[in-house]
Design an enzyme around this catalytic site. Structure first.
Site, PDB file in Angstrom:
ATOM      1  N   ASP A  69     -39.716 -11.829  12.639  1.00 31.60           N
ATOM      2  CA  ASP A  69     -39.004 -10.707  13.251  1.00 31.60           C
ATOM      3  C   ASP A  69     -37.863 -10.232  12.356  1.00 31.60           C
ATOM      4  O   ASP A  69     -37.601  -9.033  12.263  1.00 31.60           O
ATOM      5  CB  ASP A  69     -38.458 -11.120  14.621  1.00 31.60           C
ATOM      6  CG  ASP A  69     -39.566 -11.253  15.651  1.00 31.60           C
ATOM      7  OD1 ASP A  69     -40.695 -10.800  15.385  1.00 31.60           O
ATOM      8  OD2 ASP A  69     -39.304 -11.816  16.730  1.00 31.60           O
ATOM      9  N   GLY A  70     -37.184 -11.160  11.689  1.00 29.40           N
ATOM     10  CA  GLY A  70     -36.093 -10.782  10.793  1.00 29.40           C
ATOM     11  C   GLY A  70     -36.567  -9.900   9.655  1.00 29.40           C
ATOM     12  O   GLY A  70     -35.853  -8.989   9.200  1.00 29.40           O
ATOM     13  N   ASP A 143     -29.253  -4.636  17.283  1.00 25.00           N
ATOM     14  CA  ASP A 143     -27.921  -4.531  17.871  1.00 25.00           C
ATOM     15  C   ASP A 143     -26.839  -4.274  16.836  1.00 25.00           C
ATOM     16  O   ASP A 143     -27.034  -4.466  15.633  1.00 25.00           O
ATOM     17  CB  ASP A 143     -27.575  -5.809  18.662  1.00 25.00           C
ATOM     18  CG  ASP A 143     -27.836  -7.091  17.878  1.00 25.00           C
ATOM     19  OD1 ASP A 143     -27.519  -7.130  16.678  1.00 25.00           O
ATOM     20  OD2 ASP A 143     -28.360  -8.051  18.466  1.00 25.00           O
ATOM     21  N   ASP A 172     -14.969 -13.356  22.434  1.00 26.00           N
ATOM     22  CA  ASP A 172     -15.337 -13.609  21.040  1.00 26.00           C
ATOM     23  C   ASP A 172     -15.884 -12.349  20.381  1.00 26.00           C
ATOM     24  O   ASP A 172     -15.928 -12.254  19.152  1.00 26.00           O
ATOM     25  CB  ASP A 172     -16.395 -14.711  20.968  1.00 26.00           C
ATOM     26  CG  ASP A 172     -15.805 -16.097  21.160  1.00 26.00           C
ATOM     27  OD1 ASP A 172     -14.567 -16.219  21.219  1.00 26.00           O
ATOM     28  OD2 ASP A 172     -16.586 -17.063  21.262  1.00 26.00           O
ATOM     29  N   ALA A 184     -32.705 -10.883  21.959  1.00 29.23           N
ATOM     30  CA  ALA A 184     -32.081 -11.615  20.853  1.00 29.23           C
ATOM     31  C   ALA A 184     -30.688 -12.115  21.264  1.00 29.23           C
ATOM     32  O   ALA A 184     -30.538 -12.807  22.260  1.00 29.23           O
ATOM     33  CB  ALA A 184     -32.039 -10.721  19.616  1.00 29.23           C
ATOM     34  N   TYR A 185     -29.661 -11.757  20.500  1.00 26.70           N
ATOM     35  CA  TYR A 185     -28.298 -12.236  20.761  1.00 26.70           C
ATOM     36  C   TYR A 185     -27.850 -11.865  22.174  1.00 26.70           C
ATOM     37  O   TYR A 185     -27.180 -12.635  22.864  1.00 26.70           O
ATOM     38  CB  TYR A 185     -27.362 -11.641  19.716  1.00 26.70           C
ATOM     39  CG  TYR A 185     -25.978 -12.239  19.637  1.00 26.70           C
ATOM     40  CD1 TYR A 185     -25.624 -13.384  20.356  1.00 26.70           C
ATOM     41  CD2 TYR A 185     -25.008 -11.648  18.822  1.00 26.70           C
ATOM     42  CE1 TYR A 185     -24.347 -13.917  20.257  1.00 26.70           C
ATOM     43  CE2 TYR A 185     -23.731 -12.181  18.716  1.00 26.70           C
ATOM     44  CZ  TYR A 185     -23.404 -13.314  19.450  1.00 26.70           C
ATOM     45  OH  TYR A 185     -22.135 -13.833  19.354  1.00 26.70           O
ATOM     46  N   LEU A 187     -29.553 -11.713  24.883  1.00 27.83           N
ATOM     47  CA  LEU A 187     -30.088 -12.678  25.850  1.00 27.83           C
ATOM     48  C   LEU A 187     -29.291 -13.979  25.810  1.00 27.83           C
ATOM     49  O   LEU A 187     -28.945 -14.542  26.851  1.00 27.83           O
ATOM     50  CB  LEU A 187     -31.558 -12.945  25.541  1.00 27.83           C
ATOM     51  CG  LEU A 187     -32.268 -13.972  26.430  1.00 27.83           C
ATOM     52  CD1 LEU A 187     -32.342 -13.476  27.866  1.00 27.83           C
ATOM     53  CD2 LEU A 187     -33.664 -14.273  25.901  1.00 27.83           C
ATOM     54  N   SER A 188     -28.984 -14.456  24.612  1.00 28.41           N
ATOM     55  CA  SER A 188     -28.220 -15.690  24.474  1.00 28.41           C
ATOM     56  C   SER A 188     -26.826 -15.571  25.091  1.00 28.41           C
ATOM     57  O   SER A 188     -26.263 -16.561  25.559  1.00 28.41           O
ATOM     58  CB  SER A 188     -28.088 -16.068  22.990  1.00 28.41           C
ATOM     59  OG  SER A 188     -29.355 -16.291  22.413  1.00 28.41           O
TER      60      SER A 188
END
Length: 285
Positions: A69-70, A143, A172, A184-185, A187-188
């Site tokens: 994916d990256g 994102d 943060d 990705a981020y 969701l985390s």
């Protein structure tokens, strides 16, 4: 689809074994083949090598990306202006974007020629910053993230949508995600999942020091402003803007970052009959 560009992540395709196999498959179907990958072009494939800037000259119909994916995230930014659809062959861990597995590679030309595929248009996001308003390359498929620097302290951010104040976070950082990036981020960080074709963006605070701070889903037509209100006291406190987790830009500290839907979309080729909810269960469990 006659003219095909193979884009290879050489860190994933060790020895270019998958690339060579794909070249043989495409040659057996009399396709015109071109190759681009980071690194020196291997001598036996040298005749196929081109730069991405040559895509219009070669009339490329489709890009086959070998990696994870990256790899597709990086490629999407590089070919943003060329309007060429991408299909991903997965050598990575997850495979939300690169959906074709190596075992299915033999059938890739067949399902393309028989029209057994769909083209999904995915929205992208574009950022601009007050300190460098002429910069044009801050475009992401997943994102845009504004977060604290290397020093472990929170930053203060104000969120405005279409010029109207929404909320202030001590956190943060904050994520502005597309539907593609929602797995990705976002969701985390506790943000919601969005369907890939949803015309929305989501604003998700990262570790906010609050019991009430929650993600906000907005229309893709909205213009988001993230205001940083504090000057960085030293280089460790300089906040960062990151694009798809792959490119980083240092911010001055007291800055306005404007984020909106990018003008163009990226086109991803998906085999027909794939259930997105099946992918979610398989990839995230």
């Amino acid at each position: 689809m006659q003219n095909i560009l193979i884009y290879t992540n050489v860190d994933k395709d060790i020895g270019l074994e998958v690339t060579k196999r794909l070249v043989d498959i495409l040659k057996s179907h009399n396709k015109s083949i071109w190759i681009n990958y980071r690194g020196v072009c291997e001598i036996e494939l040298k005749e196929y090598c081109i730069e991405l800037s040559e895509i219009p000259d070669k009339n490329i119909d489709i890009i086959m990306a070998i990696g994870g994916d990256g790899t597709i995230l990086g490629l999407a930014r590089e070919v943003y202006h060329y309007d060429v659809p991408i299909i991903g062959i997965n050598l990575g861990r997850i495979g939300f974007l690169a959906e074709v597995e190596i075992g299915d590679m033999e059938n890739i030309v067949t399902f393309l020629e028989k029209g057994k595929y769909e083209i999904e248009e995915r929205i992208m996001v574009e950022a601009s910053i007050t300190s460098d308003p002429d910069r044009k390359d801050m475009i992401g498929l997943n994102d845009i993230v504004i977060n604290r620097g290397s020093f472990s302290r929170m930053i203060e951010v104000e969120i405005h949508i279409n010029g109207k104040y929404v909320d202030k976070y001590f956190a943060d950082g904050v994520i502005i995600s597309t539907p593609t990036g929602s797995t990705a981020y976002n969701l985390s960080a506790g943000g919601p999942l969005l369907m890939p074709d949803a015309l929305m963006m989501v604003i998700t605070p990262v570790c906010p020091h609050s019991l009430s701070a929650r993600p906000i889903v907005v229309s893709y037509t909205h213009r988001i402003c993230v205001k940083l209100s504090e000057e960085a006291e030293n280089e460790k406190e300089v906040p960062m803007l990151t694009i798809d987790g792959q490119e980083g830009i240092e911010l001055s500290g007291k800055e306005d970052i404007y984020i909106k839907k990018a003008e163009k979309t990226i086109k991803l080729i998906k085999p027909k009959g794939i259930n997105y909810y099946d992918i979610l269960r398989k990839k995230l469990n």
